[in-house]
Write an enzyme that holds these catalytic residues in place. Sequence first.
Site, short mmCIF file in Angstrom:
data_model
loop_
_atom_site.label_atom_id
_atom_site.label_comp_id
_atom_site.label_asym_id
_atom_site.label_seq_id
_atom_site.Cartn_x
_atom_site.Cartn_y
_atom_site.Cartn_z
N CYS A 68 0.82 -1.21 0.00
CA CYS A 68 0.00 0.00 0.00
C CYS A 68 0.86 1.27 0.00
CB CYS A 68 -0.93 -0.01 1.21
SG CYS A 68 -2.38 1.03 1.00
N ASP A 113 -6.55 -3.64 11.56
CA ASP A 113 -5.41 -2.74 11.66
C ASP A 113 -5.25 -2.28 13.10
OD1 ASP A 113 -3.33 -1.07 10.97
OD2 ASP A 113 -4.47 0.17 9.58
#
Length: 205
Positions: free
Chosen positions: A6, A127
């Site tokens: 990412c 996360d």
Amino acid sequence: MKIKICGLRRACDIEYVNELLPDYIGFIFAEKSRRYVPPAEAAKLKEQLDPRIKAVGVFVDAPMDKIVTVVEQRIIDAVQLHGSEDDGYIRKLQGRTDCPILKAFIVRGVGDVRAAEQSPADYVLLDGGEGSGRPFDWSQIKNITRPYFLAGGLNLDNLQEAIQELGPYAVDVSSGVETGGWKDYAKIKRFMEICSEQQGRRGKQ
């Protein structure tokens, strides 16, 4: 196990992943992020991206029209919602696009894990925070009942342990494959090698 790299924002980042072939890459469309890339620039990068790699657009509490526009322009192949978007928002977005939706959950306790399990999103991501670069307490998610993307503080030092302990559907990394705030080819390559090694070992078990 899938791999997502990412926070890509340079042409050389695209060159790195085109050679190494992760399953997904992420473009950050949240303007407060230091990895922010404007949609017009992301469109140019997407044109250079190997079509075997899916581009994910990361949004934080963005107007839905903005997301739909980026999808319709074929800049991204999937949407990642990383803000406070609720189930109603997700369902409405699903009604406006057939693009897969990945919803991120910040794991601070059991309630967050339950919310992830019940989310109508196509995929969920677990996360530890918004780009904190630190892993969360993985013991909280060992009993989750749906496949998930594992993110938050993954790096070359803890990736092996994460895969062995959790066996996630996918791993998602950003700062863990950077040097000085920029993507590092050698680190991405090693990250992917560790994933491959661990998958081989799990397959033999």
